[in-house]
Design an enzyme around this catalytic site. Sequence first.
Site, PDB file in Angstrom:
ATOM      1  CG  HIS A  98     -13.658  -7.046   1.839  1.00 48.73           C
ATOM      2  ND1 HIS A  98     -13.330  -7.892   2.878  1.00 48.73           N
ATOM      3  CD2 HIS A  98     -12.692  -7.209   0.893  1.00 48.73           C
ATOM      4  CE1 HIS A  98     -12.224  -8.534   2.567  1.00 48.73           C
ATOM      5  NE2 HIS A  98     -11.809  -8.138   1.372  1.00 48.73           N
TER       6      HIS A  98
ATOM      7  CG  ASN B 121      -8.563  -9.144   2.659  1.00 42.71           C
ATOM      8  OD1 ASN B 121      -9.543  -9.746   3.103  1.00 42.71           O
ATOM      9  ND2 ASN B 121      -8.401  -8.914   1.373  1.00 42.71           N
TER      10      ASN B 121
ATOM     11  CB  CYS C 183     -13.405 -10.649   0.178  1.00 43.73           C
ATOM     12  SG  CYS C 183     -11.695 -11.159   0.069  1.00 43.73           S
TER      13      CYS C 183
HETATM   14  N1  COA Z   1       7.003  -4.080   0.861  1.00 44.03           N
HETATM   15  C1  COA Z   1       7.778  -3.273   0.121  1.00 44.03           C
HETATM   16  N2  COA Z   1       7.636  -3.168  -1.218  1.00 44.03           N
HETATM   17  C2  COA Z   1       6.688  -3.911  -1.801  1.00 44.03           C
HETATM   18  C3  COA Z   1       5.859  -4.767  -1.084  1.00 44.03           C
HETATM   19  C4  COA Z   1       6.044  -4.839   0.306  1.00 44.03           C
HETATM   20  N3  COA Z   1       5.302  -5.626   1.085  1.00 44.03           N
HETATM   21  N4  COA Z   1       5.007  -5.371  -1.931  1.00 44.03           N
HETATM   22  C5  COA Z   1       5.287  -4.902  -3.158  1.00 44.03           C
HETATM   23  N5  COA Z   1       6.308  -4.031  -3.087  1.00 44.03           N
HETATM   24  C6  COA Z   1       6.917  -3.306  -4.168  1.00 44.03           C
HETATM   25  C7  COA Z   1       6.691  -4.000  -5.494  1.00 44.03           C
HETATM   26  O1  COA Z   1       7.687  -4.950  -5.740  1.00 44.03           O
HETATM   27  C8  COA Z   1       6.752  -2.834  -6.461  1.00 44.03           C
HETATM   28  O2  COA Z   1       8.079  -2.519  -6.691  1.00 44.03           O
HETATM   29  P1  COA Z   1       8.596  -2.081  -8.141  1.00 44.03           P
HETATM   30  O3  COA Z   1       7.825  -0.827  -8.455  1.00 44.03           O
HETATM   31  O4  COA Z   1      10.042  -1.861  -7.940  1.00 44.03           O
HETATM   32  O5  COA Z   1       8.261  -3.225  -9.050  1.00 44.03           O
HETATM   33  C9  COA Z   1       6.115  -1.719  -5.661  1.00 44.03           C
HETATM   34  O6  COA Z   1       6.261  -2.052  -4.286  1.00 44.03           O
HETATM   35  C10 COA Z   1       4.649  -1.532  -5.960  1.00 44.03           C
HETATM   36  O7  COA Z   1       4.290  -0.424  -5.234  1.00 44.03           O
HETATM   37  P2  COA Z   1       2.991   0.370  -5.546  1.00 44.03           P
HETATM   38  O8  COA Z   1       2.770   0.481  -7.013  1.00 44.03           O
HETATM   39  O9  COA Z   1       3.029   1.635  -4.768  1.00 44.03           O
HETATM   40  O10 COA Z   1       1.907  -0.583  -4.930  1.00 44.03           O
HETATM   41  P3  COA Z   1       0.404  -0.261  -4.845  1.00 44.03           P
HETATM   42  O11 COA Z   1       0.158   1.163  -4.499  1.00 44.03           O
HETATM   43  O12 COA Z   1      -0.325  -0.823  -6.014  1.00 44.03           O
HETATM   44  O13 COA Z   1      -0.016  -1.105  -3.567  1.00 44.03           O
HETATM   45  C11 COA Z   1      -1.197  -3.088  -2.970  1.00 44.03           C
HETATM   46  C12 COA Z   1       0.059  -2.486  -3.608  1.00 44.03           C
HETATM   47  C13 COA Z   1      -1.125  -4.588  -3.116  1.00 44.03           C
HETATM   48  C14 COA Z   1      -1.228  -2.696  -1.487  1.00 44.03           C
HETATM   49  C15 COA Z   1      -2.443  -2.515  -3.682  1.00 44.03           C
HETATM   50  O14 COA Z   1      -2.317  -2.683  -5.077  1.00 44.03           O
HETATM   51  C16 COA Z   1      -3.706  -3.184  -3.229  1.00 44.03           C
HETATM   52  O15 COA Z   1      -4.086  -3.068  -2.087  1.00 44.03           O
HETATM   53  N6  COA Z   1      -4.427  -3.855  -4.135  1.00 44.03           N
HETATM   54  C17 COA Z   1      -5.678  -4.478  -3.816  1.00 44.03           C
HETATM   55  C18 COA Z   1      -5.408  -5.727  -3.072  1.00 44.03           C
HETATM   56  C19 COA Z   1      -6.615  -6.268  -2.418  1.00 44.03           C
HETATM   57  O16 COA Z   1      -7.294  -5.594  -1.717  1.00 44.03           O
HETATM   58  N7  COA Z   1      -6.866  -7.549  -2.651  1.00 44.03           N
HETATM   59  C20 COA Z   1      -7.900  -8.262  -2.031  1.00 44.03           C
HETATM   60  C21 COA Z   1      -9.207  -7.945  -2.629  1.00 44.03           C
HETATM   61  S1  COA Z   1     -10.424  -8.775  -1.754  1.00 44.03           S
END
Ligand code: COA
Length: 330
Positions: free
Chosen positions: A257, A287, A116
Site C-alpha cells: 500500500h 495515498n 486502504c
Molecule cells: N507541513 C509542515 N509541518 C507539518 C505538516 C505539514 N504538512 N503536517 C504536520 N506538520 C507539523 C506538525 O504540526 C508537527 O509540528 P509540532 O512538532 O510543532 O507540533 C510536526 O510537523 C510533526 O512532525 P513529525 O513528528 O516529524 O511528523 P512525522 O514524522 O510523524 O510525519 C506523517 C507525519 C503524517 C507524515 C507520518 O506520521 C505518517 O506518515 N503517518 C502515517 C500516515 C499514514 O500513512 N496514514 C494512512 C495509513 S493508510
Amino acid sequence: MATASTVILGTGSYAPERILTNTDLATMVDTSDEWIFSRSGIRERHIAAPGEATSDMAVAAAKAALADAKFTAADIDLLIVATVTPDQTVPAVSCTIQHKLGVPTNAACFDLNAACSGFVYALDTACAMLSCGRYRRALVIGVEKLSSIVDWKDRTTCVLFGDGAGAAVVGLSDQPGIGLLGTRLGAYGDSADLLCIPRGGSSSPATLESIAAGDHFLKMKGKEVFKIAVRAMEEAARDILEQHHLRADQIGLVIPHQANLRIIEAISQYLELPMERFYVNVGRYGNTSSASIPIALDEARRAGRIKSGDITLLVAFGAGLTYGSALIRW
Ligand code: COA
C-alpha cells in the site's frame, strides 16, 4: 476433483488529469515540498475534476482492465468495489458503475469498505465467491476520491492523499499452482479512532455545528498510525510467507500500500528484502487508499516488472484499522 485456481486476467488504472504538486499545496496551507517529501516521499497527487465522480474514475480503470483481459462488461457476473468514497452513501457505487459500464443486470454488485486494505479484501472475497462455483468472472475495483473527504485546511492530512482507480478482471483457471495462492486478513478495531471521519455516520449524524467544526472530514493521528502500519504490514507479510513455506527472497515483487515511502522502507528493512523488490509510486499519487494497490499492480504489470511464474506479494494497511496480505503466482 482438482480445485480451479483464481487468476487475474487483466488490470487497468486511471488517474485524474489534474496534478497537485507539493509546491501548489504550499500556497494553500503552511507546508513545504521539503517537509512533505522528507516525511512521506510524496511529490504530487492527482485530484478529480469538479463533477468527476468516484464512479467515473472506476469506469475508466475497469474499461482498461477489461481491454487488457480481452473481455467485455457483458462477461462480468460479479462486481466488487472497494472504496470509502462512494458517489453517495446510498446506493452502493458498484450499482452506479454497473450501469455506466454496462455490466449485466444479473451480476452481483456490492461495495466493500476496508479502507486502504480494500483491494486485498475484495480480491479475497472475489476468490471465495468464484471458487464456490456460483460466479464465473469478477471485476474487482479499488477507487477513491479522497479529495472529497480531506480537509484542505488541515496540513497534517491534506498533503498525504490523492484520487484514482485501479481494477482487475478475475476468473478461474484449470492450471494448478497459479493465481491467488492465499491471503491473510485482519483488523484492529480497538484503534479505529486513529484514522476516521468522526461525524456524519449513523452514530453521530452531521449537524450544522459538526460541519462547521470540520468533523465530516478525515482525521488522523499520524504518528500512532505509522507505528501500527509498519508492525501490521510486516506481520501480514511474514505470516503469509510462513503459511506458504516461502522466504522473502522468493518474492519477485512486493506491491505495498502506497501511504508513505518511510513505511515501505521500514518493511523492506524488517523483511531484509531490498527496495528494488518493492514497487513504489507514492511519489506520484500520494495515498489513494483502496486504489493504491491496484494502480501499482497495473503499472508494475505494464512496466514488465512481473513475469510469468513470478510470485507477487500484496500487503496493505488502512483505516479500521485493517490489514491484509495476498500472494499471487503469475
Ligand atoms: N507541513 C509542515 N509541518 C507539518 C505538516 C505539514 N504538512 N503536517 C504536520 N506538520 C507539523 C506538525 O504540526 C508537527 O509540528 P509540532 O512538532 O510543532 O507540533 C510536526 O510537523 C510533526 O512532525 P513529525 O513528528 O516529524 O511528523 P512525522 O514524522 O510523524 O510525519 C506523517 C507525519 C503524517 C507524515 C507520518 O506520521 C505518517 O506518515 N503517518 C502515517 C500516515 C499514514 O500513512 N496514514 C494512512 C495509513 S493508510
